[in-house]
Design a protein around this motif. Structure first.
Motif, PDB file in Angstrom:
ATOM      1  N   CYS A 191       0.837  -1.214   0.000  1.00 42.79           N
ATOM      2  CA  CYS A 191       0.000   0.000   0.000  1.00 42.79           C
ATOM      3  C   CYS A 191       0.865   1.255   0.000  1.00 42.79           C
ATOM      4  N   ILE A 192       1.963   1.225   0.746  1.00 45.78           N
ATOM      5  CA  ILE A 192       2.887   2.364   0.757  1.00 45.78           C
ATOM      6  C   ILE A 192       3.442   2.592  -0.647  1.00 45.78           C
ATOM      7  N   PHE A 193       3.785   1.499  -1.331  1.00 42.49           N
ATOM      8  CA  PHE A 193       4.297   1.608  -2.699  1.00 42.49           C
ATOM      9  C   PHE A 193       3.284   2.323  -3.596  1.00 42.49           C
ATOM     10  N   LEU A 194       2.018   1.917  -3.521  1.00 44.03           N
ATOM     11  CA  LEU A 194       0.991   2.507  -4.376  1.00 44.03           C
ATOM     12  C   LEU A 194       0.712   3.964  -4.012  1.00 44.03           C
ATOM     13  N   ILE A 195       0.791   4.278  -2.730  1.00 44.35           N
ATOM     14  CA  ILE A 195       0.575   5.673  -2.304  1.00 44.35           C
ATOM     15  C   ILE A 195       1.675   6.571  -2.870  1.00 44.35           C
ATOM     16  N   ILE A 196       2.921   6.108  -2.771  1.00 44.28           N
ATOM     17  CA  ILE A 196       4.034   6.883  -3.323  1.00 44.28           C
ATOM     18  C   ILE A 196       3.880   7.027  -4.837  1.00 44.28           C
ATOM     19  N   LYS A 197       3.468   5.952  -5.485  1.00 43.36           N
ATOM     20  CA  LYS A 197       3.272   6.002  -6.941  1.00 43.36           C
ATOM     21  C   LYS A 197       2.143   6.967  -7.311  1.00 43.36           C
ATOM     22  N   TYR A 198       1.117   7.049  -6.470  1.00 44.43           N
ATOM     23  CA  TYR A 198       0.017   7.989  -6.711  1.00 44.43           C
ATOM     24  C   TYR A 198       0.534   9.431  -6.700  1.00 44.43           C
ATOM     25  N   PHE A 199       1.341   9.783  -5.686  1.00 48.91           N
ATOM     26  CA  PHE A 199       1.880  11.137  -5.617  1.00 48.91           C
ATOM     27  C   PHE A 199       2.830  11.413  -6.776  1.00 48.91           C
ATOM     28  N   GLU A 200       3.566  10.395  -7.195  1.00 49.54           N
ATOM     29  CA  GLU A 200       4.479  10.568  -8.319  1.00 49.54           C
ATOM     30  C   GLU A 200       3.692  10.819  -9.611  1.00 49.54           C
ATOM     31  N   TYR A 201       2.635  10.042  -9.820  1.00 50.10           N
ATOM     32  CA  TYR A 201       1.789  10.245 -10.995  1.00 50.10           C
ATOM     33  C   TYR A 201       1.135  11.633 -10.969  1.00 50.10           C
ATOM     34  N   SER A 202       0.649  12.025  -9.798  1.00 49.77           N
ATOM     35  CA  SER A 202      -0.035  13.324  -9.673  1.00 49.77           C
ATOM     36  C   SER A 202       0.890  14.462 -10.077  1.00 49.77           C
ATOM     37  N   HIS A 203       2.141  14.380  -9.655  1.00 47.94           N
ATOM     38  CA  HIS A 203       3.122  15.406  -9.999  1.00 47.94           C
ATOM     39  C   HIS A 203       3.320  15.477 -11.514  1.00 47.94           C
ATOM     40  N   LYS A 204       3.367  14.317 -12.165  1.00 46.96           N
ATOM     41  CA  LYS A 204       3.576  14.291 -13.619  1.00 46.96           C
ATOM     42  C   LYS A 204       2.364  14.846 -14.351  1.00 46.96           C
ATOM     43  N   PHE A 205       1.176  14.509 -13.892  1.00 49.01           N
ATOM     44  CA  PHE A 205      -0.029  15.054 -14.522  1.00 49.01           C
ATOM     45  C   PHE A 205      -0.056  16.581 -14.408  1.00 49.01           C
ATOM     46  N   HIS A 206       0.347  17.076 -13.257  1.00 45.81           N
ATOM     47  CA  HIS A 206       0.342  18.526 -13.019  1.00 45.81           C
ATOM     48  C   HIS A 206       1.342  19.238 -13.922  1.00 45.81           C
ATOM     49  N   ASP A 207       2.494  18.601 -14.163  1.00 43.08           N
ATOM     50  CA  ASP A 207       3.549  19.229 -14.957  1.00 43.08           C
ATOM     51  C   ASP A 207       3.415  18.949 -16.456  1.00 43.08           C
ATOM     52  N   GLY A 208       2.405  18.222 -16.858  1.00 43.70           N
ATOM     53  CA  GLY A 208       2.214  17.938 -18.279  1.00 43.70           C
ATOM     54  C   GLY A 208       3.123  16.859 -18.816  1.00 43.70           C
ATOM     55  N   LEU A 209       3.678  16.040 -17.912  1.00 42.58           N
ATOM     56  CA  LEU A 209       4.549  14.945 -18.333  1.00 42.58           C
ATOM     57  C   LEU A 209       3.668  13.742 -18.664  1.00 42.58           C
ATOM     58  N   LEU A 210       3.022  13.828 -19.807  1.00 41.37           N
ATOM     59  CA  LEU A 210       2.000  12.859 -20.193  1.00 41.37           C
ATOM     60  C   LEU A 210       2.434  12.092 -21.438  1.00 41.37           C
ATOM     61  N   PRO A 211       1.776  10.976 -21.704  1.00 38.93           N
ATOM     62  CA  PRO A 211       2.194  10.152 -22.850  1.00 38.93           C
ATOM     63  C   PRO A 211       1.788  10.728 -24.200  1.00 38.93           C
ATOM     64  N   GLY A 212       2.606  10.445 -25.200  1.00 37.68           N
ATOM     65  CA  GLY A 212       2.292  10.799 -26.579  1.00 37.68           C
ATOM     66  C   GLY A 212       2.097  12.285 -26.815  1.00 37.68           C
ATOM     67  N   LYS A 213       1.073  12.618 -27.600  1.00 36.92           N
ATOM     68  CA  LYS A 213       0.799  14.007 -27.958  1.00 36.92           C
ATOM     69  C   LYS A 213       0.271  14.825 -26.784  1.00 36.92           C
ATOM     70  N   ALA A 214      -0.094  14.155 -25.685  1.00 43.09           N
ATOM     71  CA  ALA A 214      -0.577  14.879 -24.496  1.00 43.09           C
ATOM     72  C   ALA A 214       0.568  15.519 -23.721  1.00 43.09           C
ATOM     73  N   PHE A 215       1.811  15.228 -24.108  1.00 45.11           N
ATOM     74  CA  PHE A 215       2.977  15.807 -23.436  1.00 45.11           C
ATOM     75  C   PHE A 215       3.026  17.315 -23.694  1.00 45.11           C
ATOM     76  N   THR A 216       2.978  18.103 -22.615  1.00 40.68           N
ATOM     77  CA  THR A 216       2.939  19.568 -22.746  1.00 40.68           C
ATOM     78  C   THR A 216       3.973  20.258 -21.868  1.00 40.68           C
ATOM     79  N   ALA A 217       5.003  19.522 -21.454  1.00 39.95           N
ATOM     80  CA  ALA A 217       5.977  20.094 -20.525  1.00 39.95           C
ATOM     81  C   ALA A 217       7.070  20.891 -21.225  1.00 39.95           C
TER      82      ALA A 217
END
Length: 226
Positions: free
Chosen positions: A124-150
């Motif tokens: 569960c700790i692993f998934l919680i850390i991964k959630y915060f890591e994903y959230s940071h990437k979504f916020h910064d536009g570090l997204l897959p393919g053409k959705a990348f806006t960073a």
């Protein structure tokens, strides 16, 4: 009667209770054959999992060769600290899982339950850390393919497409592992496992070790090599 004698007398009693929950299926001629067949089935399943992830590792290698500069630039956006902490967390979960299997083999019910509970907590700790890591990437536009806006090289989106695919599939396996470990934990609390019968604990343990091993390859490949 000495304490050792009391312990020896208690062990068979627990084994008698546990044996009531264990039976040999009609299509097996003995418990040994059933256990060996189950173990072989688990290993065959793990081989298919290795082939499955192997395809994604090959895809990573191919795209990295095609878009080397973009991959090298993109991997610097990953949080190496969070990835490193998650690596330590999963290694600890592998240890507690191994101890849980060993405890089941020794008919130590309380120790088995404790180790399995710790394994779930680490997962569960692993998934919680991964959630915060994903959230940071979504916020910064570090997204897959053409959705990348960073900004920077737009081909970095290809790296993050591979990143989210590989870590997302791995995270799904972690989630499945949590459900499986919870299942055997509940059975362990009921006293269903002992030195006479521990196949489900061992099978889930093998699956969990594979999940951990895959992350040990993913972490340096994505976070350090890039």
């Amino acid at each position: 009667m000495s304490q050792a004698s009391h312990a020896e007398a208690a062990a068979p009693a627990e084994g008698e209770v546990l044996s009531k929950n264990f039976h040999v299926a009609h299509h097996f001629d003995s418990a040994v054959t059933q256990f060996d067949s189950g173990r072989m089935g688990i290993w065959i399943f793990l081989v298919t999992e290795i082939l499955f992830f192997g395809g994604m590792f090959c895809a990573f290698a191919v795209f990295r060769a095609w878009y080397f500069d973009a991959f090298r630039e993109a991997h610097h956006h990953l949080d190496k600290v969070m990835g490193g902490i998650n690596t330590i967390v999963l290694i600890c979960s592998s240890l507690t899982m191994a101890l849980g299997v060993r405890s089941a083999q020794q008919s130590r019910r309380k120790a088995t339950v404790t180790c399995l509970a710790l394994t779930i907590a680490f997962a569960c700790i692993f998934l919680i850390i991964k959630y915060f890591e994903y959230s940071h990437k979504f916020h910064d536009g570090l997204l897959p393919g053409k959705a990348f806006t960073a900004g920077g090289n737009p081909d970095q989106g290809i790296f993050f497409a591979v990143y989210f695919m590989m870590t997302g599939v791995h995270g799904t396996h972690v989630l499945v592992g949590i459900f499986l470990i919870t299942w055997i934990l509940l059975r362990a609390r009921k006293g269903e496992f002992s030195a006479r019968y521990y196949a489900p604990v061992e099978g889930v343990g093998l699956y969990w070790h594979l999940v951990d091993m895959i992350w040990i390859y993913l972490f340096p490949l994505l976070y350090l090599v890039g």
